[in-house]
Write a protein that holds these residues in place. Structure first.
Motif, mmCIF file in Angstrom:
data_model
loop_
_atom_site.group_PDB
_atom_site.id
_atom_site.type_symbol
_atom_site.label_atom_id
_atom_site.label_comp_id
_atom_site.label_asym_id
_atom_site.label_seq_id
_atom_site.Cartn_x
_atom_site.Cartn_y
_atom_site.Cartn_z
ATOM 1 N N ARG A 27 -7.038 3.462 -9.330
ATOM 2 C CA ARG A 27 -5.749 3.222 -9.409
ATOM 3 C C ARG A 27 -4.897 3.141 -8.095
ATOM 4 N N SER A 75 -3.279 -0.662 -6.796
ATOM 5 C CA SER A 75 -1.892 -0.819 -6.616
ATOM 6 C C SER A 75 -1.826 -0.859 -5.027
ATOM 7 N N TRP A 101 1.716 4.018 -9.266
ATOM 8 C CA TRP A 101 0.587 3.081 -10.426
ATOM 9 C C TRP A 101 1.918 2.410 -11.449
ATOM 10 N N ASP A 102 2.709 3.184 -11.948
ATOM 11 C CA ASP A 102 3.745 2.729 -12.707
ATOM 12 C C ASP A 102 4.398 1.349 -12.351
ATOM 13 N N SER A 103 4.856 1.595 -11.103
ATOM 14 C CA SER A 103 5.695 0.444 -10.596
ATOM 15 C C SER A 103 4.788 -0.756 -10.488
ATOM 16 N N VAL A 161 2.174 -1.498 -12.493
ATOM 17 C CA VAL A 161 1.872 -1.791 -13.837
ATOM 18 C C VAL A 161 3.067 -2.940 -14.097
ATOM 19 N N GLN A 162 4.388 -2.299 -13.909
ATOM 20 C CA GLN A 162 5.681 -3.135 -13.916
ATOM 21 C C GLN A 162 5.469 -4.487 -13.254
ATOM 22 N N ARG A 196 3.064 -6.914 -14.992
ATOM 23 C CA ARG A 196 3.712 -7.441 -16.337
ATOM 24 C C ARG A 196 4.649 -8.458 -16.256
ATOM 25 N N ASP A 214 -6.641 -0.337 -20.544
ATOM 26 C CA ASP A 214 -5.206 -0.291 -19.951
ATOM 27 C C ASP A 214 -4.889 -1.522 -19.008
ATOM 28 N N MET A 219 -1.861 -5.152 -19.288
ATOM 29 C CA MET A 219 -1.016 -5.594 -18.113
ATOM 30 C C MET A 219 -0.642 -6.814 -18.191
#
Length: 1849
Positions: free
Chosen positions: A62, A66, A71-73, A75-76, A79, A221, A225
């Motif tokens: 992960r 990135s 990680w979350d940002s 993924v955003q 997307r 996952d 994305m």
């Protein structure tokens, strides 16, 4: 460089640094560092170290992906670049999805719920379904569905405006992912050990998969994305370079080397060579050049290393040789080796799929591979990979132990790939998809072939599949066949298939494996020991593997341009058939006593012929084979038809039930148009092209009835027992009628066929919409896109049928919405032939005839028993004109003549059915005469072919009038026929008997057929001399073979016409009954379509035929007239008269029997008092039920009871008591009343909730608890009633029995081993007379059951005396009753009543086992029953009358039982409430109060409870005057309570005003009877306490005198209603009926509260008061109790006042209009107890609680949640809606039943288990019935199918 164990921050830093370096100059160094890092982190060794190592590795990935960002940002960010317009949501089995046929292009289209609800599908043909194998959402894919159906999210074509992905965003991903995926593959390689032969290592595989779960989830996952990440993954998975670099095993990494070796071993072990590069390049370039390899690889079957395992387990029983031989034959196809045995992996994707298959398709892997599909490049690459592995998939599937699961997973993938036409076409062209599929299927079936035993067992070379093998039995072939059908549904692919001759040859070869499978041999001696059930497998295999692909191909042969395809198929089909005939050594006679229902090659041939003529305008004769081949083709289908008849004649009984099962499946709706229809069509084609005499004689010979067709009255049948002759003859004639009158493939259009099918089904029975859809044979290929629910279906249905809305029968059985045929359909379209063809059960034919008869009677068209009507047929298509020749051939005419003669002479074994069919055939012949024969040339031609002297020509019209004088017959020696020499002339035409044709002839059908066959053979083959006839056929020798026969000559002198006229006389039973109609009315000949002939019996049929014969030829007309002129005596006079006498005797006897029966029935009925119709009539409780209990004569001193067991009548006595059959059940219905008129709704969103604390039960509970806090326990328990929850309700069917009889009845039930729906040990039984469910017997009190002798008018005693008398009576101690049988029974029934409800509903006292508990419980039982009766009457007594409940009520008996027990508890006189109500007390005991809790103030006591306590503690029987006295006293208390409650509701100002105005009038004469005065007094008294100090009050809106009066009346009404009911039950007398607004006055006067009835306008409720002591003293005393309580607890004093009770009737929750609202909310809802989504969610319709049905998760002490809830919520009764089934289930105590559904579809049908998934809407009537049954406690009586639930629901 950070180590592996680095913390999160270090990882992030490292990742960020690497990312920067990779972007900069030192890129290569950084790349090396990254690779080393990943190799260390992802090493398989670390992975097997357990979960933490894996988590660590994923954490690294992960961070690296990135580039150190969170990680979350990341993924955003990714997307944001998602260009995907497809939904592509992947789901697994059991997911709820939708399919919309209106929007789908491919029939496999499916949508997830979200996309479906956001699209616009209103009014479309859609349904919801539970996915079986899993699937994916197609929203946004315009290849599969129309764009109009896309949902809002996927409608926008968004790829244009998505910005370009910045290079550095996914840079790391491109570097990290290849290694990550390679590490996954290494894990898979490491983990796989070739299973040992004995033990498959499923456990190990599971272990590896668990370890890898997080890895695969991580990949999943990534796919979610969006498009940008998917394209990186695609690149990684499909790049050959990455694969080479990492995986080839070259290089210094020992670990990689080892894993590469394991990979090679695994390949080898799978029987897949890993070819050296020089031999095989990839699949694509493989030419046909490597045929040598292929032949050696297959023919040797052992040359390749892994070939051993394809024949290891299967071939134990010596069939190995067969399999081998078969394989050699197949190996000529060049592509086998490359398809079957070579795999070469060039990229990660290919090896990943290889391991996915090896591990038998783990769900996670499948989901990941499918989640990638929205990427177009991936889709193509993956599809090609899948095809390349196809053979390997098949091999793994065959060996798998979990083949079901695996099949589902395979189809989950393949349906996504092959439903797309463009993709399928591409793969077909580039990867030889069709070759691969066909070869793989062929190869798969080869493993289970056995030698066919059909025909010639020894020398047969034919092999068939063995239906007992797992492969067929478990449908293992299903996924492959399903894929094949799927790709054939695409036109471009199907065309390639139909053009490729090699493929067609292979395919026909495959189909021939099924030709003749599952052979049945008739058991002739003893019953077969073991009934094999293989026929399921055989029928399924033929339907799925042969018929469905056939329908798929046929759907592309619809136009002229496709003629070539049909020619190809027919050509190779005939070649395969010829091979088959050779292989089984077939000449011309089928082997006896054998039948197979499986002839797929015949059916392919037939269906393509039919298509050719119907759609492609081909000339039939150009594709038909020669005569000899046709003769062979017809044999086996004809054999099946004859066998059907044999099976129905019970000639195959020794083969067990399964043979009947086969006969039924063969004609069943899902199979018929792939089985019986093509067979009959093929026979029609053969019949139209072969010699008709040959064909007809073959039919009779196959049906074994040749010997029966003789004029002699006796005969010997060498091949058939005489008991089977009749039904076989009927079978043969019926078959001929079917053959000659069916036009399904001979000229009917599709709409006509649909209409005919529908009419046939509706005539058998009324049908629901869904069963019609199911019964109408559709094109059985589900992928063909022809859905029977298309527009034509609905329009035809509305044209032929009327809809009957769902109704209820009083018995409670619920009807579905049904369709029933319109009258004109019965009149004009009822076609018995079609009905016979389509009936699975023979009884359905009878059912259709019965309904037809009923229609004719009803419409007045025909009164008697009609014969099946004759229906005009659609004209024949010109290609089949030859079929008519059958009707005009001498053989048939001789048979018809013979049968008519035999029927006329009453020979044995003939039936009305035979005559019916004979006449039908004659009529068919007249309708279809070849051409009008000219009158002059009377059959001059055709003489030379005449094979005997029976008939001159072959035209039925002229043959009908031909007289036959003498016939020579062979008869047994014993026959009565006299031998006499024939005179010269034997046969003559009726007018000119000049032709002389020698002597009478004997006619042998069989010899005739032999001759014909020889002729045809000689004509066809030059080497006729080589045809050696097999010896066996002598078994079927001519009937003359047995020596005991001698020849006799019969004088006949009849023609068909004369026989018909005599038959008419015989049928009518009169001489000369036939009179030619045209003599009276010449018009008949011109307009023959007279309705009077269209319906009728045999006479009508004969008349119709004679009329048609006369119309067709003048000669016939003349002859008919001539015959009628000669008076014909009835044929053999004595015989007919004896027969008639018999029938007359029979009739007379029947009539007498009927009368006797009527008499008996009448007697019985009077005993039962017609109770059966009404006892079950729960709908209308008003229905008057006559009952034996209440004998209405006034003067009878004692009640007389009938015992329904011993039948004796008599009074109930102390030592032999009689009892009422009762059902005791605990009930919480009353507790469910709410004080709002608006019913509660079932929650369908998170916001809505139902709170139980406004229910009646909850409020009563709170009140009791509060009282117990402040007052003395024993007095609290007399101040209220319990039983709102868990009260005991007693109901009876009204029948009585001796209690000793009942005991012996129970004993016999206990010994009866039959499974009953109830438990005898729990005392349950059914009433011996009406079978109503019951569980106890309530003893009847001796003496008159209603004290009418005490029913005097008002006595003259004054109130004071009565009050005193009541007090004295109460003081008398209840003496303990003497030990009589009666008292014992009363005690035992009391025990029953107590044990009916749970302990928690009877124990309210603070001290355990206090007698107060029992006391409270007993009078509450009375209260519960009275309140429930009130509810059943609608909540008031306006309707009056002694309703059902009254007559069938057991309250009187119940009161006696309760009173007897209550009298045992004496109330201490100091505490007797009666004193408090009637005597002003002295304040002597004020001082003692300090140490113990006070008693409950009188104003806080519930008056109805006091009433019951008073009544039940009096000695029985009670006097009416005492009863009235008690009521009057209690009414004063009630009225005071009303005033108190009212005073609290007023505003302080109003209170002051009332107080003053009351005080002014206080001293007037009627002060005690004026509410103003009393109210003023109450206010002034209560003001002394702290009653009015507490804050705000809810105020009465207007306080004017009218509203006060109204309030007071409403307050008192509930008490008056209960009291009136009680009076009605204790003393008899009807309840008066009244308007709602005068209910108070009517009840008051009925109870004797109103001294003289005043006129209504100035009536006030206060005028009913009758104070025993001065009112103001009493009121002051009562109020002072409150005042003193208020001083201590000012907060409670107002809360405990009894408020005006406004309870609405109990209701179930209101349900939403549309079922989907419930389903969508609840089916994914988590359970509050176990927080999981239940497998079977259910919801309680009483309180809305959500529960897990059968869920072990929520089990408590062995009780599952539903059972537990039914006890807590309904005291043992639960009503649950099963969310996933839309059905309601009732739990009653230890039993449960399925009640049915209250949601119906648009056609008024339930959809149990939501199988059809159509939209469902609430059926208000049904819900009302459910509610009605709940409120009236009649579930036990109405629902019949109860079973024990063992607490497992």
């Amino acid at each position: 460089m950070a180590g592996t164990g680095a913390g999160g921050r270090d990882k992030r830093a490292t990742a960020a640094r690497l990312k920067t370096e990779l972007g900069g100059e030192s890129g290569t160094a950084a790349a090396g560092e990254l690779r080393a890092l990943l190799e260390r982190v992802l090493a398989p060794a670390a992975g097997t170290g357990g979960g933490e190592a894996a988590a660590e590795a994923l954490e690294w990935c992960r961070c690296l992906l990135s580039g150190g960002e969170p990680w979350d940002s990341f993924v955003q960010a990714v997307r944001a670049y998602d260009p995907a317009t497809l939904c592509g949501l992947v789901w697994t089995a059991n997911f709820v999805a939708y399919r919309c046929r209106t929007c789908g292009i491919s029939p496999c289209m499916s949508l997830c719920a979200e996309c479906f609800h956001q699209g616009e599908h209103a009014g479309h043909d859609y349904n919801m379904f539970r996915s079986q194998a899993g699937g994916a959402c197609d929203c946004g894919d315009s290849n599969v569905m129309r764009e109009a159906g896309f949902c809002k999210r996927h409608r926008i074509k968004s790829n244009s405006n998505v910005p370009c992905v910045p290079k550095d965003l996914l840079m790391m991903s491109e570097l990290v992912l290849p290694q990550f995926i390679f590490s996954l593959i290494q894990h898979l390689r490491e983990g796989y050990n070739e299973p040992a032969l004995d033990l498959p290592s499923e456990k190990d595989l599971h272990k590896i998969l668990q370890v890898l779960e997080p890895h695969v989830s991580f990949l999943e996952d990534l796919t979610k994305m969006g498009g940008a990440m998917r394209s990186v993954l695609t690149q990684v998975l499909t790049s050959q370079q990455f694969y080479k670099d990492l995986s080839s095993g070259v290089g210094e990494n020992a670990c990689a080397k080892k894993s590469h070796e394991k990979y090679l071993i695994a390949l080898k072990g799978s029987g897949l060579a890993f070819p050296e590069d020089k031999i095989a390049c990839g699949m694509q370039e493989q030419g046909a050049g490597t045929s040598t390899l292929a032949v050696q690889g297959l023919a040797g079957a052992t040359a390749t290393s892994g070939q051993g395992d394809s024949s290891d387990e299967e071939d134990q029983d010596g069939s190995q040789g067969v399999g081998k031989r078969k394989r050699v034959k197949l190996s000529s196809t060049t592509k086998d080796q490359s398809i079957m045995d070579v795999l070469k992996h060039k990229c990660f994707l290919e090896e990943l799929l290889f391991w996915t298959i090896k591990y038998e398709f783990p769900q996670k892997m499948v989901t990941f591979l499918l989640n990638m599909l929205p990427d177009q490049d991936y889709k193509i690459a993956f599809t090609k990979t899948f095809v390349q592995h196809y053979a390997f998939i098949m091999k793994t599937l065959k060996k798998s132990h979990e083949s079901d699961t695996m099949s589902n997973r395979i189809v989950h993938i393949s349906v996504q790939l092959f439903s797309n036409e463009e993709l399928a076409r591409q793969v077909t062209e580039e990867c030889q998809l069709l070759d691969i599929m066909v070869t793989v299927l062929l190869y798969m079936m080869e493993s289970c072939l056995i030698k066919s035993e059909l025909q010639d067992e020894e020398n047969s070379l034919h092999v068939v599949v063995n239906c007992g093998e797992a492969l067929l039995k478990n449908n293992t072939y299903w996924p492959l066949v399903s894929d094949f059908i799927n790709i054939l549904s695409h036109q471009s692919v199907a065309k390639k298939f139909l053009e490729d001759h090699g493929l067609l040859v292979t395919w026909m070869n495959f189909v021939s494996f099924f030709q003749g499978m599952n052979l049945n041999k008739r058991e002739l001696n003893e019953h077969v020991e073991f009934e094999s059930q293989t026929y399921y497998a055989a029928f399924a295999a033929e339907l799925e593997a042969c018929a469905q692909p056939m329908w798929g191909l046929l759907s592309h042969c619809k136009v002229r341009e496709t003629q070539e395809y049909t020619r190809n198929v027919v050509r190779y089909c005939l070649e395969a058939l010829q091979d088959w005939f050779d292989a089984i050594n077939f000449v011309d006679e089928p082997a006896p006593n054998q039948v197979t229902f499986h002839l797929p090659l015949h059916r392919y041939f037939a269906m393509f012929l039919s298509k050719a003529v119907k759609c492609q305008e081909l000339d039939l004769d150009t594709i038909l084979p020669d005569q000899e081949m046709l003769m062979k083709l017809m044999i086996h289908p004809l054999q099946i038809q004859a066998s059907l008849s044999e099976i129905h004649s019970n000639m195959w009984v020794r083969n067990g039930l399964q043979i009947k099962g086969q006969a039924m499946t063969y004609v069943q709706s899902h199979f018929c148009n792939s089985m019986i229809d093509p067979d009959i069509y093929l026979l029609q084609v053969c019949a139209s092209r072969l010699d008709p005499d040959y064909f007809i004689s073959s039919v009779f010979e196959r049906f074994k009835v040749v010997d029966l067709l003789t004029m002699a009255s006796q005969h010997q049948n060498t091949v058939l027992d005489s008991e089977h002759e009749r039904s076989m003859l009927e079978g043969a004639l019926t078959f001929l009628v079917l053959l000659l009158s069916l036009r399904l493939h001979l000229g009917m259009t599709d709409d006509e066929i649909l209409r005919a099918e529908m009419v046939a089904q509706l005539c058998m029975n009324d049908r629901t919409h869904s069963s019609l859809l199911d019964l109408i044979p559709e094109n059985p290929n589900p992928k063909s896109g022809i859905i029977p629910g298309s527009l034509s279906f609905e329009s035809v249905l509305s044209a032929v049928a009327d809809f009957k809305a769902p109704v209820f029968e009083p018995g409670g059985s619920m009807q579905q919405g049904m369709y029933t045929p319109k009258a004109e359909v019965w009149d004009k379209e009822f076609d018995p032939v079609m009905v016979i063809l389509r009936t699975v059960y023979r009884r359905d034919v009878q059912s259709a005839m019965d309904r037809y008869t009923a229609f004719l009677k009803q419409s007045g068209k025909f009164p008697g028993n009609p014969w099946p009507p004759y229906k005009k047929r659609t004209p024949l298509h010109p290609s089949y004109k030859g079929l008519i020749k059958l009707l005009h051939c001498k053989t048939l005419h001789i048979v018809l003549f013979t049968l008519l003669y035999k029927i006329l002479m009453d020979h044995q074994n003939l039936s009305e059915h035979v005559l019916c069919m004979v006449l039908y055939l004659i009529e068919l012949g007249l309708e279809n005469s070849p051409e009008q024969e000219s009158e002059e040339e009377e059959s001059a031609g055709g003489q030379e072919r005449c094979h005997d002297s029976w008939f001159p020509g072959s035209n039925l019209v002229s043959n009908m009038r031909h007289f036959i004088n003498y016939v020579r017959v062979r008869v047994p020696e014993t026959a009565p026929e006299v031998k006499r020499e024939p005179p010269a002339s034997t046969s003559s035409d009726g007018l000119a008997s000049s032709q002389n044709s020698g002597t009478a002839q004997v006619f042998s059908l069989v010899a005739e057929r032999r001759k014909k066959f020889q002729e045809i053979i000689n004509r066809n083959t030059s080497e006729a001399n080589q045809v050696v006839r097999p010896k066996t056929s002598m078994k079927w020798s001519a009937p003359g073979a047995t020596p005991q026969l001698s020849t006799a000559i019969l004088e006949v002198k009849e023609s068909i016409l004369s026989l018909l006229i005599k038959l008419h006389h015989k049928l009518s039973g009169k001489q000369n009954s036939y009179y030619p109609p045209w003599l009276d009315d010449v018009d008949v000949l011109i307009h023959p379509e007279i309705p009077r002939y269209s319906h009728g019996d045999g006479m009508t049929a004969v008349e119709r035929i004679l009329l048609k014969a006369a119309i067709q030829s003048r000669l016939n007309k003349r002859i008919i007239e001539e015959i009628c002129r000669k008076v014909t005596p009835p044929v053999p006079p004595k015989k007919i008269s004896s027969a008639e006498k018999k029938t007359l005797d029979k009739e007379e006897r029947r009539q007498k029997a009927r009368e006797r029966q009527q008499k008996l029935l009448a007697e019985f009925a009077s005993r039962q008092k017609s109770f059966m119709e009404t006892a079950m009539d729960v709908e209308s409780p008003e229905a008057d039920i006559a009952m034996e209990v209440a004998t209405s004569e006034q003067h009878v001193s004692e009640a007389i009871y009938d015992c329904v067991i011993c039948g004796q009548s008599g009074p109930s006595t102390e030592d032999r008591p009689t009892g009422l059959v009762v059902l005791l059940q605990a009930s919480s219905v009353l507790g469910q009343c709410r004080n709002s008129t608006e019913p509660k709704r079932l929650p369908t969103t998170e916001e809505e909730q139902i709170y139980p604390w406004d229910t009646c039960a909850a409020l009563h509970d709170v009140r009791l608890t509060t009282l117990q806090r402040y007052f003395k326990d024993s007095s609290c328990l007399q101040a209220v009633s319990i039983g709102w929850e868990g009260g005991v309700y007693v109901q009876t069917c009204g029948h009585t029995l001796h209690i000793d009889c009942h005991k012996s009845y129970m004993e016999s039930l206990r010994n009866d081993q039959v499974l009953q729906g109830f438990s005898v040990d729990k005392g349950e039984f059914t009433c011996p007379l009406c079978r109503q469910f019951a569980n106890s017997v309530l003893p009847c009190y001796p003496g008159n059951n209603v004290e009418r002798n005490l029913w005097q008018s008002h006595s003259n005693k004054c109130m004071q005396d009565l009050v005193q008398e009541v007090e004295d009576l109460q003081e008398q101690l209840g003496t303990f009753p003497s030990e009589t049988n009666l008292s014992k029974e009363m005690e035992s029934v009391m025990k029953d009543i107590k044990s009916t409800t749970q302990k928690k509903y009877t124990d309210y006292s603070k001290t355990l086992g206090s007698p107060d508990n029992d006391f409270l419980f007993m009078y509450s039982v009375a209260r519960t029953n009275l309140e429930l009766e009130l509810v059943h009457r609608g909540g008031n007594l306006c309707s009056g009358g002694a309703s059902t409940a009254g007559k069938r009520s057991c309250l009187n008996q119940l009161f006696h039982v309760l009173a007897m027990h209550m009298r045992l508890y004496s109330i201490d006189s100091a505490y007797n409430p009666w004193r408090k109500l009637t005597q002003p007390m002295q304040d002597k005991n004020q001082s003692k109060i300090s140490e113990e809790l006070p008693e409950v103030p009188v104003l806080y006591r519930d008056v109805s409870s006091l009433l019951l306590i008073q009544i039940l503690t009096m000695p029985q029987p009670l006097h009416k005057e005492h009863f009235t006295c008690i009521i009057k006293v209690l009414f004063t208390l009630l009225y005071t309570q009303a005033l108190a409650a009212l005073s609290v509701k007023c505003s302080p100002e109003d209170r002051m005003a009332w107080k003053e105005s009351g005080a002014l009038k206080k001293n007037t004469s009627s002060g005690e009877k004026s509410w103003e005065v009393l109210l003023g007094h109450v206010i002034s008294e209560l003001s002394k306490g702290k009653m009015y100090e507490e804050g705000e009050t809810e105020e009465l809106t207007v306080v004017n005198p009218d509203s006060v009066e109204c309030y007071l009346q409403q307050f008192c009404l509930p008490f008056l209603r209960i009291t009136s009911l009680l009076q009605h039950h204790l003393f008899g007398g009807d309840l008066p009926s009244c308007q709602e607004d005068e209910e108070f006055t009517v009840l008051a006067s009925c109870l004797g509260l109103l001294p003289s009835f005043q006129s209504a306008h100035q009536f006030t409720s206060a005028s009913c008061l009758d104070w025993p002591v001065p009112a103001f003293d009493m009121i002051s005393q009562w109020c002072s109790e409150l005042a003193s309580f208020g001083d201590r607890h000012p907060d409670q004093v107002k809360a405990l006042l009894i408020q005006e009770p406004k309870w609405d009737l109990p209701r179930l929750l209101q349900l939403p209009e549309n079922y989907n609202t419930i389903f969508q909310y609840y089916h994914r809802k988590t359970c509050t107890v176990c927080t999981k989504v239940p497998k079977d969610p259910a919801v309680c319709l009483v309180c809305g609680t959500f529960v897990c049905l059968k869920g072990l998760c929520c089990k408590q002490q062995s009780y599952c949640e539903c059972v537990l809830h039914s006890q807590n919520c309904g005291a043992g009764t639960g009503i649950f809606l099963l969310i996933n089934a839309s059905v309601i289930i009732i739990i009653r105590g230890h039993r449960f039943c399925l009640w049915g559904s209250v949601y119906l579809d648009a056609h008024g049908e339930e959809d149990r288990d939501l199988r059809r998934g159509k939209p469902l809407y609430i059926c208000k009537e049904r819900y009302k019935v459910l509610e009605q049954q709940w409120v009236s406690h009649t579930f036990d009586h109405i629902n019949k199918r109860w079973g024990p639930h063992y607490n497992g629901l």
